[in-house]
Design a protein around this motif. Structure first.
Motif, PDB file in Angstrom:
ATOM      1  N   LEU A 270      -1.022 -13.478  -8.574  1.00 39.74           N
ATOM      2  CA  LEU A 270      -1.504 -12.794  -9.776  1.00 39.74           C
ATOM      3  C   LEU A 270      -1.789 -13.743 -10.933  1.00 39.74           C
ATOM      4  O   LEU A 270      -2.176 -13.288 -12.017  1.00 39.74           O
ATOM      5  CB  LEU A 270      -0.470 -11.738 -10.215  1.00 39.74           C
TER       6      LEU A 270
ATOM      7  N   ALA B 194       1.523  -8.494  -0.961  1.00 41.39           N
ATOM      8  CA  ALA B 194       2.275  -7.345  -0.462  1.00 41.39           C
ATOM      9  C   ALA B 194       2.371  -7.368   1.065  1.00 41.39           C
ATOM     10  O   ALA B 194       3.453  -7.165   1.642  1.00 41.39           O
ATOM     11  CB  ALA B 194       1.614  -6.050  -0.927  1.00 41.39           C
TER      12      ALA B 194
ATOM     13  N   TYR C 212      -3.076  -7.828  -5.534  1.00 43.66           N
ATOM     14  CA  TYR C 212      -1.772  -7.382  -5.064  1.00 43.66           C
ATOM     15  C   TYR C 212      -1.679  -7.279  -3.542  1.00 43.66           C
ATOM     16  O   TYR C 212      -0.585  -7.346  -2.979  1.00 43.66           O
ATOM     17  CB  TYR C 212      -1.440  -6.003  -5.656  1.00 43.66           C
TER      18      TYR C 212
ATOM     19  N   SER D 110      -0.965  -1.529  -1.221  1.00 47.99           N
ATOM     20  CA  SER D 110      -0.076  -2.519  -1.824  1.00 47.99           C
ATOM     21  C   SER D 110       1.250  -1.894  -2.232  1.00 47.99           C
ATOM     22  O   SER D 110       2.325  -2.455  -1.972  1.00 47.99           O
ATOM     23  CB  SER D 110      -0.750  -3.160  -3.048  1.00 47.99           C
TER      24      SER D 110
ATOM     25  N   THR E 208       3.944 -13.233  -5.092  1.00 49.95           N
ATOM     26  CA  THR E 208       3.280 -12.286  -5.980  1.00 49.95           C
ATOM     27  C   THR E 208       2.891 -12.944  -7.302  1.00 49.95           C
ATOM     28  O   THR E 208       1.774 -12.736  -7.809  1.00 49.95           O
ATOM     29  CB  THR E 208       4.200 -11.079  -6.243  1.00 49.95           C
TER      30      THR E 208
ATOM     31  N   TYR F 280       4.931  -2.902  -0.741  1.00 50.31           N
ATOM     32  CA  TYR F 280       6.050  -3.352  -1.580  1.00 50.31           C
ATOM     33  C   TYR F 280       7.251  -2.416  -1.454  1.00 50.31           C
ATOM     34  O   TYR F 280       8.412  -2.863  -1.441  1.00 50.31           O
ATOM     35  CB  TYR F 280       5.615  -3.439  -3.049  1.00 50.31           C
TER      36      TYR F 280
END
Length: 408
Positions: free
Chosen positions: A237, A249, A245, A191, A233, A195
């Motif tokens: 979450l 990602a 994540y 992840s 994201t 990112y």
């Protein structure tokens, strides 16, 4: 009776050995579904090369093309129309295969043998279906060009769902691992890397494609992509979703890649697209980019075609509601779906080679260039985000709807 059972069992054992063997072993054992998919992929690649040759080097075949009455000296069978005619021939081949293999569920059936074998007949059928469009008038070819816009859109949608399903499957595989702590480290590492690549990609796009404040459209594309990554994201979450994540990602990587492809598709003359202008001056770099793009499209079509399970919305179950396991003689992938993807892929490669515009001439060694191509990519990016977000929130919405229904 025992003889028939033993024969069927030996067939299944041999198929299982071929399935689990190497690709060389699959070819060496002759006609089987695993060898067939590579053969169909090769046919698709050759059709792509023929369409490209008709667009960029059709003048060399002018003497042969003029023999067809509807070509009018060759002008109606070269360039954009040449691409559409080759594409139509490829589409007809895979559409015939789609109709003849749709619903195949068991190996060793007649339709399974037709899909996996009969190559001498197919090597006659394919060239014949490729030549037939060159005998058709231009009005039919232009009509096909308009329909191909829709077919190419269907292909992009199928590819989009396939990519999102793969990302979701990868996340579920990591979550189901027995070694939870070690798996958690792998997820966080992947992840974080994803990112980081997303941020670096966005920064590089600002440097390459938005060199000054006058490049408002490119700035909007890049900034909106950054916002979409943040949105995915945040939703993933959320405590009610709790998707982790990894999926946002990887989706971030996907949308950054699509945004990059969209901006690269802008016409070379644009002052904001300096990288395109540089690649236009370097012949070898342009050729390599074209070849990579062509191979990537063929590989994407092939991988999407064998991924029929992500479109199996309703799983088979018995009377007790338990999921039924696959039998040994079930087909390894959906033959009908496989050929349908290749049929729409034939429309898609035509759109890439003509820039999604039947009236737009393309330069040599270019693919998917033009403002229409740019906006198709951008809309595809936004649609990918919408589909992903819906896949996250749909279970929650459906659950609340069921609770309301039971309460009333």
């Amino acid at each position: 009776m025992e003889t028939g059972t033993s024969t069927s069992s030996s067939r299944n054992d041999s198929y299982e050995a071929i399935k689990n063997g190497s690709w060389f072993n699959q070819f060496r054992n002759g006609c089987n579904p695993w060898m067939a998919r590579y053969a169909y992929g090769l046919i698709f690649l050759i059709a792509n090369l023929l369409a490209w040759a008709a667009r960029d080097y059709g003048q060399r075949a002018l003497t042969e093309v003029t023999k067809f009455k509807n070509c009018k000296g060759g002008e109606n069978c070269l360039g954009t129309e040449g691409v559409l005619r080759v594409s139509l021939g490829c589409f007809l081949f895979y559409f015939v295969m789609f109709l003849s293999t749709l619903g195949t569920s068991k190996t060793h059936s007649s339709r399974d043998k037709w899909h996996s074998g009969w190559w001498s007949s197919k090597l006659i059928m394919w060239p014949v279906l490729t030549i037939i469009p060159f005998l058709l008038p231009s009005t039919i070819i232009r009509l096909y060009g308009e329909i191909a816009h829709f077919g190419a859109g269907v292909f992009l949608l199928i590819q989009l769902v396939s990519v999102i399903s793969f990302i979701t499957w990868l996340n579920e595989c990591y979550q189901s691992q027995k070694d939870a702590e070690r798996c958690h480290v792998h997820v966080m590492l992947l992840s974080t890397t994803s990112y980081t690549v997303c941020i670096v990609g966005v920064i590089m796009m600002y440097i390459w494609y938005a060199p000054d404040s006058s490049c408002l459209l490119n700035i909007f594309f890049i900034t909106w992509t950054l916002f979409l990554i943040q949105l995915m994201t945040s939703i993933a979450l959320h405590p009610k979703v709790n998707a982790g994540y990894l999926t946002p990602a990887l989706m971030g990587l996907y949308v950054v890649f699509i945004c990059w492809c969209a901006i690269r598709s802008e016409p070379v003359g644009e002052s904001c697209n300096r990288k395109a202008a540089e690649s236009n001056r370097t012949d070898w770099l342009t050729i390599i980019s074209f070849v990579v793009a062509l191979l990537a499209m063929v590989i994407a079509t092939f991988s999407t075609g064998i991924d029929s399970q992500c479109f199996q919305f309703k799983k088979d179950s018995n009377s007790q509601g338990e999921e039924v396991e696959e039998e040994e003689d079930d087909v390894p992938y959906g033959y009908g779906f496989f050929h349908f993807v290749f049929a729409t892929g034939a429309m898609y490669f035509a759109m890439l080679l003509i820039g999604w515009n039947t009236h737009h001439p393309m330069k040599k060694w270019t693919i998917d260039v033009g403002w229409t191509s740019t906006w198709v990519r951008i809309v595809n990016e936004w649609l990918a985000v919408c589909v992903y977000i819906w896949m996250l929130v749909a279970p929650i919405i459906l659950k609340s709807t069921r609770q309301r229904t039971t309460e009333t």
